[in-house]
Scaffold this motif. Sequence first.
Motif, PDB file in Angstrom:
ATOM      1  N   UNK A  78     -26.611  15.308  20.664  1.00  0.00           N
ATOM      2  CA  UNK A  78     -27.087  14.156  21.425  1.00  0.00           C
ATOM      3  C   UNK A  78     -25.978  13.520  22.256  1.00  0.00           C
ATOM      4  N   UNK A  79     -24.752  13.555  21.756  1.00  0.00           N
ATOM      5  CA  UNK A  79     -23.640  12.888  22.447  1.00  0.00           C
ATOM      6  C   UNK A  79     -22.810  13.819  23.323  1.00  0.00           C
ATOM      7  N   UNK A  80     -22.980  15.108  23.165  1.00  0.00           N
ATOM      8  CA  UNK A  80     -22.172  16.062  23.934  1.00  0.00           C
ATOM      9  C   UNK A  80     -22.248  15.858  25.441  1.00  0.00           C
ATOM     10  N   UNK A  81     -23.431  15.629  26.032  1.00  0.00           N
ATOM     11  CA  UNK A  81     -23.465  15.433  27.490  1.00  0.00           C
ATOM     12  C   UNK A  81     -22.697  14.196  27.970  1.00  0.00           C
ATOM     13  N   UNK A  82     -22.506  13.236  27.100  1.00  0.00           N
ATOM     14  CA  UNK A  82     -21.737  12.044  27.469  1.00  0.00           C
ATOM     15  C   UNK A  82     -20.247  12.288  27.268  1.00  0.00           C
ATOM     16  N   UNK A  83     -19.909  12.955  26.172  1.00  0.00           N
ATOM     17  CA  UNK A  83     -18.501  13.110  25.807  1.00  0.00           C
ATOM     18  C   UNK A  83     -17.779  14.208  26.586  1.00  0.00           C
ATOM     19  N   UNK A  84     -18.472  15.262  26.953  1.00  0.00           N
ATOM     20  CA  UNK A  84     -17.801  16.380  27.633  1.00  0.00           C
ATOM     21  C   UNK A  84     -17.109  15.969  28.937  1.00  0.00           C
ATOM     22  N   UNK A  85     -17.741  15.194  29.821  1.00  0.00           N
ATOM     23  CA  UNK A  85     -17.016  14.781  31.041  1.00  0.00           C
ATOM     24  C   UNK A  85     -15.803  13.901  30.748  1.00  0.00           C
ATOM     25  N   UNK A  86     -15.931  13.059  29.721  1.00  0.00           N
ATOM     26  CA  UNK A  86     -14.796  12.196  29.358  1.00  0.00           C
ATOM     27  C   UNK A  86     -13.670  13.042  28.780  1.00  0.00           C
ATOM     28  N   UNK A  87     -14.004  14.051  27.986  1.00  0.00           N
ATOM     29  CA  UNK A  87     -12.992  14.932  27.387  1.00  0.00           C
ATOM     30  C   UNK A  87     -12.241  15.738  28.443  1.00  0.00           C
ATOM     31  N   UNK A  88     -12.905  16.028  29.562  1.00  0.00           N
ATOM     32  CA  UNK A  88     -12.206  16.731  30.648  1.00  0.00           C
ATOM     33  C   UNK A  88     -11.130  15.855  31.270  1.00  0.00           C
ATOM     34  N   UNK A  89     -11.362  14.558  31.309  1.00  0.00           N
ATOM     35  CA  UNK A  89     -10.406  13.621  31.915  1.00  0.00           C
ATOM     36  C   UNK A  89      -9.382  13.153  30.890  1.00  0.00           C
ATOM     37  N   UNK A  90      -9.836  12.872  29.666  1.00  0.00           N
ATOM     38  CA  UNK A  90      -8.980  12.322  28.621  1.00  0.00           C
ATOM     39  C   UNK A  90      -8.812  13.347  27.503  1.00  0.00           C
ATOM     40  N   UNK A  91      -7.676  14.042  27.479  1.00  0.00           N
ATOM     41  CA  UNK A  91      -7.481  15.052  26.420  1.00  0.00           C
ATOM     42  C   UNK A  91      -7.217  14.378  25.069  1.00  0.00           C
ATOM     43  N   UNK A  92      -7.299  15.185  24.017  1.00  0.00           N
ATOM     44  CA  UNK A  92      -6.969  14.663  22.688  1.00  0.00           C
ATOM     45  C   UNK A  92      -5.480  14.337  22.629  1.00  0.00           C
ATOM     46  N   UNK A  93      -5.158  13.260  21.937  1.00  0.00           N
ATOM     47  CA  UNK A  93      -3.775  12.808  21.815  1.00  0.00           C
ATOM     48  C   UNK A  93      -3.386  12.934  20.348  1.00  0.00           C
ATOM     49  N   UNK A  94      -2.429  13.801  20.056  1.00  0.00           N
ATOM     50  CA  UNK A  94      -1.978  14.065  18.684  1.00  0.00           C
ATOM     51  C   UNK A  94      -3.140  14.431  17.770  1.00  0.00           C
ATOM     52  N   UNK A  95      -4.084  15.181  18.299  1.00  0.00           N
ATOM     53  CA  UNK A  95      -5.221  15.630  17.507  1.00  0.00           C
ATOM     54  C   UNK A  95      -6.322  14.592  17.352  1.00  0.00           C
ATOM     55  N   UNK A  96      -6.213  13.462  18.042  1.00  0.00           N
ATOM     56  CA  UNK A  96      -7.222  12.413  17.939  1.00  0.00           C
ATOM     57  C   UNK A  96      -8.020  12.362  19.236  1.00  0.00           C
ATOM     58  N   UNK A  97      -9.321  12.465  19.106  1.00  0.00           N
ATOM     59  CA  UNK A  97     -10.229  12.447  20.251  1.00  0.00           C
ATOM     60  C   UNK A  97     -10.652  11.001  20.521  1.00  0.00           C
ATOM     61  N   UNK A  98     -10.230  10.462  21.651  1.00  0.00           N
ATOM     62  CA  UNK A  98     -10.572   9.087  22.009  1.00  0.00           C
ATOM     63  C   UNK A  98     -11.824   8.991  22.881  1.00  0.00           C
ATOM     64  N   UNK A  99     -12.444  10.128  23.186  1.00  0.00           N
ATOM     65  CA  UNK A  99     -13.606  10.101  24.075  1.00  0.00           C
ATOM     66  C   UNK A  99     -14.784   9.285  23.525  1.00  0.00           C
ATOM     67  N   UNK A 100     -15.074   9.281  22.204  1.00  0.00           N
ATOM     68  CA  UNK A 100     -16.160   8.414  21.734  1.00  0.00           C
ATOM     69  C   UNK A 100     -15.872   6.930  21.975  1.00  0.00           C
ATOM     70  N   UNK A 101     -14.628   6.521  21.812  1.00  0.00           N
ATOM     71  CA  UNK A 101     -14.262   5.126  22.054  1.00  0.00           C
ATOM     72  C   UNK A 101     -14.474   4.765  23.523  1.00  0.00           C
ATOM     73  N   UNK A 102     -14.042   5.638  24.418  1.00  0.00           N
ATOM     74  CA  UNK A 102     -14.215   5.394  25.851  1.00  0.00           C
ATOM     75  C   UNK A 102     -15.701   5.366  26.198  1.00  0.00           C
TER      76      UNK A 102
END
Length: 177
Positions: A141-165
């Motif tokens: 359900x959340x993949x279509x929202x998170x994938x574009x954000x993940x392309x712009x904002x990579x994981x930092x030290x193994x932590x995915x900040x895309x859900x927060x954004x």
Amino acid sequence: MQAIAFLLDAVASFFCTLFLLRFMMQAMRVSFAGQIGDFVVKLTNWAVKPLRSVIPGIGGYDWASLLAALAVQLALSGVLIGLAGPALNADGGTVALMVLWFAVRAVLRLAVYILIGALILQAVLSWINPYSPLAAPAYQLTRPILDPIRRILPTISGIDLSPLVAILLLQVALMFL
């Protein structure tokens, strides 16, 4: 009157959320095979099946579910504005536009709240139990929202900040609704 309005809003919001969840799950290709999908289908079939005979699914979207959600909100808005009717001093056209606007706004707000809830659920399950039966539907359900954000904002030290954004952006969307 406040208690009646509260109860009507609670019941209408519950069913509207289920109709929207059914629409979103179909649109984002979430499997209905699990407990959540079965729950949603069983509680919405009474309205969606008859509507499908009139409104077919076009473009891979379950328009009958979306129309059912809008119909529930139209009914609720009509009742609530009808209860406040004598205090409005407005003509019929204005009242009809108010009912339509409140219903569309409520449907959009509920859709945003569903996405925020799915994002929070996905984040919590990724920490606690990534193999939960709820994890796969929340991810889908959340993949279509998170994938574009993940392309712009990579994981930092193994932590995915895309859900927060995504939650922050959805909160901004709520401010405009």
